[in-house]
Enzyme design. Structure first.
Site, mmCIF file in Angstrom:
data_model
loop_
_atom_site.group_PDB
_atom_site.id
_atom_site.type_symbol
_atom_site.label_atom_id
_atom_site.label_comp_id
_atom_site.label_asym_id
_atom_site.label_seq_id
_atom_site.Cartn_x
_atom_site.Cartn_y
_atom_site.Cartn_z
ATOM 1 N N SER A 131 -35.511 30.807 -10.815
ATOM 2 C CA SER A 131 -36.905 30.618 -11.254
ATOM 3 C C SER A 131 -37.230 31.690 -12.281
ATOM 4 O O SER A 131 -36.641 32.780 -12.247
ATOM 5 C CB SER A 131 -37.848 30.781 -10.060
ATOM 6 O OG SER A 131 -39.188 30.953 -10.500
ATOM 7 N N TYR A 144 -40.634 34.831 -2.211
ATOM 8 C CA TYR A 144 -40.015 33.858 -3.121
ATOM 9 C C TYR A 144 -39.385 34.576 -4.314
ATOM 10 O O TYR A 144 -38.236 34.324 -4.677
ATOM 11 C CB TYR A 144 -41.091 32.874 -3.580
ATOM 12 C CG TYR A 144 -40.611 31.792 -4.516
ATOM 13 C CD1 TYR A 144 -40.041 30.623 -4.025
ATOM 14 C CD2 TYR A 144 -40.754 31.924 -5.890
ATOM 15 C CE1 TYR A 144 -39.618 29.618 -4.879
ATOM 16 C CE2 TYR A 144 -40.342 30.930 -6.756
ATOM 17 C CZ TYR A 144 -39.772 29.773 -6.243
ATOM 18 O OH TYR A 144 -39.361 28.780 -7.106
HETATM 19 C C1 BMA Z 1 -41.687 28.391 -9.943
HETATM 20 C C2 BMA Z 1 -42.550 28.124 -8.756
HETATM 21 C C3 BMA Z 1 -43.846 27.551 -9.228
HETATM 22 C C4 BMA Z 1 -44.485 28.437 -10.258
HETATM 23 C C5 BMA Z 1 -43.485 28.728 -11.354
HETATM 24 C C6 BMA Z 1 -44.021 29.654 -12.438
HETATM 25 O O1 BMA Z 1 -40.457 28.923 -9.518
HETATM 26 O O2 BMA Z 1 -42.791 29.334 -8.098
HETATM 27 O O3 BMA Z 1 -44.716 27.392 -8.125
HETATM 28 O O4 BMA Z 1 -45.599 27.789 -10.800
HETATM 29 O O5 BMA Z 1 -42.329 29.290 -10.809
HETATM 30 O O6 BMA Z 1 -44.456 30.869 -11.925
#
Ligand code: BMA
Length: 251
Positions: A131, A144
């Site tokens: 992410s 997360y």
């Molecule tokens: C992603 C998630 C989404 C978030 C995006 C940007 O991995 O965590 O919920 O909107 O990142 O921060």
């Protein structure tokens, strides 16, 4: 488009979202696809892919998924796209919740790669779905963000260790993507009625002005797995509509 007819692919989290979109592309390309997930893909992949019920918290189940995928041929491609999102700061996150997020988002990737790499007997390619939050983050996503940072470090370690086995390992860093995970987050903040509006607001924070479709991430994953990416390993690629290119300063 049958350009990967002999590839044997295993996708953790392949029933929906980014993993689901990746499975579809691979099936279209003619690859043999195994989907390891806690729920069956709804309809579309029933015949085209092999499904294995798999809770990534359990090493036995992860090992079983790898065994099923590698039963008839060496494994060529592995995608780890399993993930959950919980909200909270370090102080407000219960220890059990932190452990849960780690075990699904990053420990599961460790288990999957640990079992799969020895089955990549002809070499292969791995993509971890991380992410943008591995690099920069928003408030209230401590567990997360930490889990995605772990994925990045794991990706690099594996790329270095397994280059000798002709295994390439890379990651993708999506911004906000229209997936079941993000929709359930949006429902939490916007309620079911405000879900679309919340998604649009989140989209607005990306310079391209919208959230991504899962296919837009899957296309990059497919490229990174393919032989076209033969000199790419140990690298992470943002697919974020410009999100991290932009400072929050307003003129
Ligand atoms: C992603 C998630 C989404 C978030 C995006 C940007 O991995 O965590 O919920 O909107 O990142 O921060």
């Amino acid at each position: 488009m049958q350009n990967s007819p002999n590839k044997n692919a295993l996708i953790f989290g392949g029933a929906s979202g980014i993993g689901g979109a990746t499975a579809r592309i691979m099936i279209e390309q003619g690859a043999r696809v195994t989907i390891a997930d806690v729920r069956r893909p709804s309809g579309w992949a029933d015949e085209a892919a092999q499904y294995v019920d798999c809770d990534v918290r359990d090493p036995e189940q992860v090992g079983n998924a790898v065994r099923c995928a590698a039963a008839q041929a060496p494994l060529d491609w592995l995608v780890y796209s399993t993930g959950i999102q919980h909200y909270g700061s370090v102080v407000s996150t219960p220890v059990e919740e932190y452990d849960l997020v780690q075990s699904i988002n990053s420990r599961g990737a460790f288990l999957a790669c640990r079992a799969a790499i020895p089955e990549m007997r002809n070499g292969g390619a791995i993509v971890l779905v991380s992410s943008v939050q591995a690099l920069a983050t928003q408030k209230g996503v401590a567990a997360y963000a930490a889990s995605k940072g772990t994925l990045e470090a794991l990706m690099r370690a594996m790329a270095v260790d397994h280059a000798k086995d002709n295994i390439r390992v890379n990651s993708v860093l999506p911004g906000t993507v229209d997936t079941p995970m993000v929709r359930s987050s949006a429902a939490r903040f916007g309620g079911t009625d405000g879900l679309e509006q919340t998604l649009q607001q989140w989209g607005d924070s990306h310079p391209l002005g919208r959230v991504a479709h899962a296919e837009e991430i899957a296309n990059l994953i497919a490229f990174l797995l393919s032989d076209k990416a033969s000199f790419i390993t140990g690298a992470s690629y943002r697919v974020d509509g410009g999100l991290l290119a932009q400072l929050a300063v307003r003129l």
